[in-house]
Write a protein that holds these residues in place. Structure first.
Motif, PDB file in Angstrom:
ATOM      1  N   HIS A  94       0.681  -1.183   0.038  1.00 17.11           N
ATOM      2  CA  HIS A  94       0.053   0.161   0.067  1.00 17.11           C
ATOM      3  C   HIS A  94       0.812   1.190  -0.102  1.00 17.11           C
ATOM      4  O   HIS A  94       0.521   2.373  -0.735  1.00 17.11           O
ATOM      5  N   ILE A  95       1.968   1.234   0.763  1.00 21.17           N
ATOM      6  CA  ILE A  95       2.688   2.571   0.968  1.00 21.17           C
ATOM      7  C   ILE A  95       3.376   2.594  -0.558  1.00 21.17           C
ATOM      8  O   ILE A  95       3.653   3.643  -0.781  1.00 21.17           O
ATOM      9  N   SER A  96       3.791   1.566  -1.218  1.00 24.70           N
ATOM     10  CA  SER A  96       4.648   1.798  -2.394  1.00 24.70           C
ATOM     11  C   SER A  96       3.545   2.166  -3.524  1.00 24.70           C
ATOM     12  O   SER A  96       4.103   2.903  -4.370  1.00 24.70           O
ATOM     13  N   SER A  97       2.502   1.682  -3.657  1.00 26.38           N
ATOM     14  CA  SER A  97       1.462   2.020  -4.484  1.00 26.38           C
ATOM     15  C   SER A  97       0.905   3.421  -4.449  1.00 26.38           C
ATOM     16  O   SER A  97       1.029   4.086  -5.276  1.00 26.38           O
ATOM     17  N   LYS A  98       0.807   3.945  -3.094  1.00 29.55           N
ATOM     18  CA  LYS A  98       0.497   5.209  -2.947  1.00 29.55           C
ATOM     19  C   LYS A  98       1.522   6.253  -3.145  1.00 29.55           C
ATOM     20  O   LYS A  98       1.217   7.184  -3.583  1.00 29.55           O
ATOM     21  N   LEU A  99       2.604   6.021  -2.887  1.00 27.31           N
ATOM     22  CA  LEU A  99       3.887   6.737  -3.073  1.00 27.31           C
ATOM     23  C   LEU A  99       3.946   7.023  -4.541  1.00 27.31           C
ATOM     24  O   LEU A  99       4.308   8.168  -4.980  1.00 27.31           O
ATOM     25  N   THR A 100       3.764   5.819  -5.201  1.00 32.34           N
ATOM     26  CA  THR A 100       4.072   5.944  -6.647  1.00 32.34           C
ATOM     27  C   THR A 100       3.031   6.869  -7.408  1.00 32.34           C
ATOM     28  O   THR A 100       3.458   7.951  -8.187  1.00 32.34           O
ATOM     29  N   TYR A 101       1.783   6.849  -6.828  1.00 32.44           N
ATOM     30  CA  TYR A 101       0.848   7.832  -7.435  1.00 32.44           C
ATOM     31  C   TYR A 101       0.979   9.219  -6.975  1.00 32.44           C
ATOM     32  O   TYR A 101       0.665  10.267  -7.716  1.00 32.44           O
ATOM     33  N   MET A 102       1.354   9.321  -5.619  1.00 34.62           N
ATOM     34  CA  MET A 102       1.333  10.598  -5.213  1.00 34.62           C
ATOM     35  C   MET A 102       2.497  11.365  -5.916  1.00 34.62           C
ATOM     36  O   MET A 102       2.660  12.605  -6.102  1.00 34.62           O
ATOM     37  N   ILE A 103       3.384  10.840  -6.437  1.00 31.76           N
ATOM     38  CA  ILE A 103       4.691  11.279  -7.159  1.00 31.76           C
ATOM     39  C   ILE A 103       4.136  11.456  -8.905  1.00 31.76           C
ATOM     40  O   ILE A 103       4.340  12.483  -9.385  1.00 31.76           O
ATOM     41  N   ALA A 104       3.473  10.353  -9.281  1.00 32.32           N
ATOM     42  CA  ALA A 104       3.413  10.260 -10.615  1.00 32.32           C
ATOM     43  C   ALA A 104       2.126  11.126 -11.152  1.00 32.32           C
ATOM     44  O   ALA A 104       2.296  11.691 -12.207  1.00 32.32           O
ATOM     45  N   VAL A 105       1.227  11.232 -10.212  1.00 34.30           N
ATOM     46  CA  VAL A 105       0.091  12.043 -11.052  1.00 34.30           C
ATOM     47  C   VAL A 105       0.482  13.284 -11.123  1.00 34.30           C
ATOM     48  O   VAL A 105      -0.236  13.898 -12.157  1.00 34.30           O
ATOM     49  N   PRO A 106       0.848  14.316  -9.804  1.00 31.60           N
ATOM     50  CA  PRO A 106       1.371  15.351 -10.063  1.00 31.60           C
ATOM     51  C   PRO A 106       2.182  15.610 -11.381  1.00 31.60           C
ATOM     52  O   PRO A 106       1.936  16.625 -12.063  1.00 31.60           O
ATOM     53  N   ILE A 107       3.110  14.788 -11.549  1.00 30.30           N
ATOM     54  CA  ILE A 107       3.970  15.184 -12.726  1.00 30.30           C
ATOM     55  C   ILE A 107       3.243  14.768 -14.083  1.00 30.30           C
ATOM     56  O   ILE A 107       3.596  15.751 -15.172  1.00 30.30           O
ATOM     57  N   SER A 108       2.489  14.015 -14.045  1.00 27.58           N
ATOM     58  CA  SER A 108       1.529  13.855 -15.354  1.00 27.58           C
ATOM     59  C   SER A 108       0.672  14.884 -15.569  1.00 27.58           C
ATOM     60  O   SER A 108       0.527  15.196 -16.684  1.00 27.58           O
ATOM     61  N   ILE A 109       0.167  15.270 -14.676  1.00 25.55           N
ATOM     62  CA  ILE A 109      -0.816  16.578 -15.100  1.00 25.55           C
ATOM     63  C   ILE A 109      -0.145  17.677 -15.315  1.00 25.55           C
ATOM     64  O   ILE A 109      -0.195  18.591 -16.291  1.00 25.55           O
ATOM     65  N   LYS A 110       1.055  17.960 -14.678  1.00 25.93           N
ATOM     66  CA  LYS A 110       1.917  19.300 -15.004  1.00 25.93           C
ATOM     67  C   LYS A 110       2.817  19.048 -16.217  1.00 25.93           C
ATOM     68  O   LYS A 110       2.602  20.150 -16.807  1.00 25.93           O
ATOM     69  N   PHE A 111       3.323  17.944 -16.581  1.00 27.53           N
ATOM     70  CA  PHE A 111       3.994  18.005 -17.628  1.00 27.53           C
ATOM     71  C   PHE A 111       3.392  17.064 -18.651  1.00 27.53           C
ATOM     72  O   PHE A 111       4.094  16.857 -19.838  1.00 27.53           O
ATOM     73  N   ASP A 112       2.174  16.710 -18.646  1.00 32.43           N
ATOM     74  CA  ASP A 112       1.397  15.871 -19.727  1.00 32.43           C
ATOM     75  C   ASP A 112       2.120  14.865 -20.073  1.00 32.43           C
ATOM     76  O   ASP A 112       2.328  14.521 -21.171  1.00 32.43           O
ATOM     77  N   VAL A 113       2.628  13.913 -19.000  1.00 33.79           N
ATOM     78  CA  VAL A 113       3.405  12.755 -19.340  1.00 33.79           C
ATOM     79  C   VAL A 113       2.263  11.722 -18.783  1.00 33.79           C
ATOM     80  O   VAL A 113       1.701  11.884 -17.783  1.00 33.79           O
ATOM     81  N   SER A 114       2.167  10.595 -19.573  1.00 35.18           N
ATOM     82  CA  SER A 114       1.304   9.629 -19.119  1.00 35.18           C
ATOM     83  C   SER A 114       1.845   8.206 -20.019  1.00 35.18           C
ATOM     84  O   SER A 114       2.932   8.204 -20.513  1.00 35.18           O
ATOM     85  N   GLY A 115       1.096   7.330 -19.613  1.00 36.97           N
ATOM     86  CA  GLY A 115       1.372   5.803 -20.390  1.00 36.97           C
ATOM     87  C   GLY A 115       1.757   4.864 -19.308  1.00 36.97           C
ATOM     88  O   GLY A 115       2.435   5.225 -18.382  1.00 36.97           O
TER      89      GLY A 115
END
Length: 430
Positions: free
Chosen positions: A96-117
């Motif tokens: 749970h820690i690993s998963s939530k930490l991943t999304y807490m980092i990845a989602v803001p980057i994805s939204i700000k820099f339009d990175v996905s996939g």
């Protein structure tokens, strides 16, 4: 489907299974362990794959994965149901820690820099999972890997922790599903929710390990108390043996004046053996040194001693016997491995410095001992049942408000004990 796609789409069951390996009690394997493990892992993947393909609701799948993880521990390892709940909860918390930490980092980057996939998210997932696993291994798994059977302070804490973690995960899923992604506050709410989930899982993990760590400390104190009680009985026996030696020495002196030359020669040999006695001004010190010097002579070890036992008059006799006996036993055991007779020397000094009794023991050490957090680690294979000699010395010193310090310089092992001499100081003994 590519490997990256597979990992990302099955990240929860894969993460839980990988996290489980951090907490598997390898010293508690059941018979036919590897076939059991193979069957358990295969069943875990097979059922999780069915859940994915049937498109079972995410909340239900999480519950199924938790049950599968519990069954895997039960199938492969000896233990009680409480142990299986403990292992399952810890593994679930790490995933749970690993998963939530991943999304807490990845989602803001994805939204700000339009990175996905999938490649982007999967790369962050692998990095964060590896870092979390490494930290958990260093902090929790490795220090307690050889502790043997876990005995918990409070079984209810284990059960409640597991229930609270599952409940928190379910609540976070419900809450996350209700977020409006078009809202301006979505990103802030999302990050805060994930941060809360991480902190909660960390708290559960810390609580679980604190629960049995306290129990182990209690057990260690019990072992030290039992060792001290054993030393007390040994001292009483050693005191009786010393009385017999004194009586025999006195009898020989009486016989000597009436003996023939041949008889005197034999009596002198016996007197020389019995005369390995010490008179330091403290009966307990005398008995301990007399007993240990005989062991040193038999092992070819020279005991160089300068002792003013009167400075230890505040201590109980069996405490002195335990403390000095353990110190000298450790030195003797170390020097028994040394072949050079010039290095087989133990130097003991007991003196008073101002209002402190100072005990210093020095001996050559062929191998530099290992220290952790200032504590000496045992070199014996069975760490669980050894390594209490120095702890017992430190514990005894603390009873009288003193300290025992150990260090190594230039292949010389030093044990330095300082104890206040003042009789007005209150003992710390329970």
């Amino acid at each position: 489907m590519s490997v990256i796609d597979f990992i990302f789409s099955r990240q929860v069951p894969l993460g839980m299974l990988c996290a489980a390996f951090l907490f598997m009690p390898w010293n508690k394997k059941k018979s036919n362990f590897y076939p059991r493990l193979l069957i358990g892992v295969f069943a875990f993947f097979a059922i999780s794959e069915v859940c994915t393909r049937v498109n079972i609701e995410n909340k239900v799948r999480l519950l199924i994965y938790t049950i599968l993880l519990f069954v895997l521990f039960w199938l492969c390892y000896e233990g009680s149901y409480i142990h299986y709940i403990f292992y399952t909860t810890c593994a679930y918390a790490v995933q749970h820690i690993s998963s939530k930490l991943t999304y807490m980092i990845a989602v803001p980057i994805s939204i700000k820099f339009d990175v996905s996939g999938y490649p982007f998210y999967t790369s962050i997932l692998l990095i964060t999972s590896a870092l979390v696993a490494l930290i958990v291994y260093i902090k929790y798994t490795q220090p307690f890997a050889r502790q043997g059977e876990l005995q918990f302070d409070n079984v209810k804490i284990v059960m409640y922790s597991g229930l609270f973690l599952v409940a928190a995960v379910y609540l976070s899923v419900f809450l996350e599903d209700g977020f409006d992604q078009a809202s301006a506050s979505y990103l802030t709410s999302y990050v805060c929710l994930n941060a809360f989930c991480i902190l909660f899982a960390l708290a559960i993990l810390a609580l679980e390990y604190t629960n049995f760590n306290t129990k182990q400390l209690e057990q260690e104190n019990q072992i030290l108390a039992q060792l001290l009680e054993s030393d007390k009985h040994q001292y009483e026996q050693a005191k009786k043996d010393m009385e017999k030696i004194n009586i025999r020495y006195h009898d020989i002196k009486q016989q000597y004046s009436k003996a023939t030359d041949e008889e005197r020669s034999k009596l002198e040999e016996e007197m020389a053996e019995l005369n390995l006695r010490y008179f330091t001004g403290n009966k307990a010190v005398d008995i301990t040194l007399t007993q240990k010097s005989a062991i040193c002579n038999a092992a070819g070890i020279q005991l160089v001693c300068s002792a003013d036992g009167s400075c230890l008059e505040r201590m109980k006799h069996y405490h002195i016997y335990s403390m000095l006996g353990n110190a000298l036993d450790n030195a003797i055991e170390c020097l028994e491995q040394v072949s050079d007779p010039e290095k087989k020397v133990i130097t003991l000094d007991i003196h008073k410095d101002k209002n402190m009794a100072v005990i210093r023991v020095e001996n050559y050490t062929p191998n530099r001992p290992l220290f952790k957090d200032g504590n000496l680690l045992t070199t014996k294979a069975d760490e669980h049942d050894h390594g209490y000699g120095v702890k017992s010395i430190q514990n005894t010193a603390e009873i009288y408000g003193g300290i025992a310090h150990i260090f190594v310089e230039n292949e010389i092992f030093y044990l330095l004990i300082t104890i206040p001499c003042s009789e007005n100081l209150t003992l710390n003994e329970a």
